[in-house]
Design a protein around this motif. Structure first.
Motif, PDB file in Angstrom:
ATOM      1  N   ALA A   1       0.832  -1.206   0.000  1.00 42.65           N
ATOM      2  CA  ALA A   1       0.000   0.000   0.000  1.00 42.65           C
ATOM      3  C   ALA A   1       0.866   1.255   0.000  1.00 42.65           C
ATOM      4  O   ALA A   1       0.600   2.198  -0.761  1.00 42.65           O
ATOM      5  CB  ALA A   1      -0.937  -0.008   1.211  1.00 42.65           C
ATOM      6  N   SER A   2       1.908   1.256   0.810  1.00 37.89           N
ATOM      7  CA  SER A   2       2.795   2.429   0.878  1.00 37.89           C
ATOM      8  C   SER A   2       3.542   2.642  -0.431  1.00 37.89           C
ATOM      9  O   SER A   2       3.641   3.769  -0.910  1.00 37.89           O
ATOM     10  CB  SER A   2       3.797   2.258   2.022  1.00 37.89           C
ATOM     11  OG  SER A   2       3.114   2.228   3.251  1.00 37.89           O
ATOM     12  N   MET A   3       4.066   1.566  -1.013  1.00 42.47           N
ATOM     13  CA  MET A   3       4.771   1.698  -2.303  1.00 42.47           C
ATOM     14  C   MET A   3       3.813   2.194  -3.380  1.00 42.47           C
ATOM     15  O   MET A   3       4.192   3.004  -4.228  1.00 42.47           O
ATOM     16  CB  MET A   3       5.381   0.365  -2.738  1.00 42.47           C
ATOM     17  CG  MET A   3       6.613  -0.020  -1.968  1.00 42.47           C
ATOM     18  SD  MET A   3       7.543  -1.408  -2.684  1.00 42.47           S
ATOM     19  CE  MET A   3       6.329  -2.658  -2.955  1.00 42.47           C
ATOM     20  N   SER A   4       2.586   1.718  -3.356  1.00 42.67           N
ATOM     21  CA  SER A   4       1.600   2.156  -4.341  1.00 42.67           C
ATOM     22  C   SER A   4       1.326   3.645  -4.186  1.00 42.67           C
ATOM     23  O   SER A   4       1.315   4.392  -5.170  1.00 42.67           O
ATOM     24  CB  SER A   4       0.304   1.355  -4.192  1.00 42.67           C
ATOM     25  OG  SER A   4       0.539  -0.010  -4.446  1.00 42.67           O
ATOM     26  N   LEU A   5       1.125   4.090  -2.948  1.00 43.89           N
ATOM     27  CA  LEU A   5       0.887   5.518  -2.701  1.00 43.89           C
ATOM     28  C   LEU A   5       2.082   6.363  -3.144  1.00 43.89           C
ATOM     29  O   LEU A   5       1.909   7.399  -3.777  1.00 43.89           O
ATOM     30  CB  LEU A   5       0.603   5.771  -1.218  1.00 43.89           C
ATOM     31  CG  LEU A   5      -0.803   5.429  -0.744  1.00 43.89           C
ATOM     32  CD1 LEU A   5      -0.852   5.390   0.773  1.00 43.89           C
ATOM     33  CD2 LEU A   5      -1.822   6.426  -1.290  1.00 43.89           C
ATOM     34  N   CYS A   6       3.279   5.894  -2.831  1.00 42.80           N
ATOM     35  CA  CYS A   6       4.492   6.634  -3.204  1.00 42.80           C
ATOM     36  C   CYS A   6       4.699   6.688  -4.717  1.00 42.80           C
ATOM     37  O   CYS A   6       5.433   7.534  -5.205  1.00 42.80           O
ATOM     38  CB  CYS A   6       5.714   6.008  -2.542  1.00 42.80           C
ATOM     39  SG  CYS A   6       5.791   6.317  -0.771  1.00 42.80           S
TER      40      CYS A   6
END
Length: 176
Positions: free
Chosen positions: A123-128
């Protein structure tokens, strides 16, 4: 991902399972039951993971990235994979979390790794990488976008924390 675990195959499969989840967003229970039937090609040649979440019944619809594809190929001849039809030989959550602690120690990672950290990582990599919160919610199979927004709040905190150096440097500067 770069940690050489060839001499420790029990840890290698755990690391690979964790990495698969980091690049797919699958929860542990969904990863454990992921079969080749859950991986489908569309009419444009794109490969997708399409799987109902065990927890909510909501569909996860996730474009297949190259890293999970490579891991599926790596384990395609594994005896557990051949006997059961799953894409990877996933062990129990309890054992996996215990082995992730060993892996973290070997890799000198300070963070307490668990299977759920992989889902957060996705989720964090996707947001970034500028994937919208709505798309992330769909991929994670969340029934309510508010659940996904927790990850966005985590990103806000990371941005705030990332500015700490600049704040300490410029907070006491007087404008003339």
């Amino acid at each position: 991902m770069d940690l050489d675990l060839k001499e420790l195959p029990r840890l290698e499969v755990v690391r690979d399972t964790f990495v698969f989840c980091c690049f797919s967003g699958l929860a542990f229970c969904d990863m454990k039951s992921l079969t080749i039937d859950d991986i489908q090609d569309d009419d444009k040649g794109n490969t997708w993971i399409r799987k109902a979440r065990a927890k909510t019944g909501e569909m996860c619809i996730i474009p297949m990235l190259d890293i999970p594809r490579q891991l599926i190929k790596k384990y395609s001849d594994h005896p557990v994979v051949k006997a059961t039809g799953v894409v990877m030989p996933v062990i129990t959550n309890q054992k996996m979390n215990a082995y992730l602690k060993e892996i973290a120690d070997l890799a000198k990672i300070k963070k307490h790794l668990t299977t759920h950290v992989a889902r957060h990582t996705f989720a964090s990599m996707s947001l970034c990488n500028n994937v919208s919160i709505e798309v992330i919610s769909k991929m994670l199979g969340h029934s309510d976008i508010k659940t996904t927004q927790i990850y966005a709040k985590m990103q806000d905190q990371a941005v705030y924390d990332g500015m700490a150096t600049m704040r300490s440097k410029f907070n006491n500067v007087q404008v003339v």
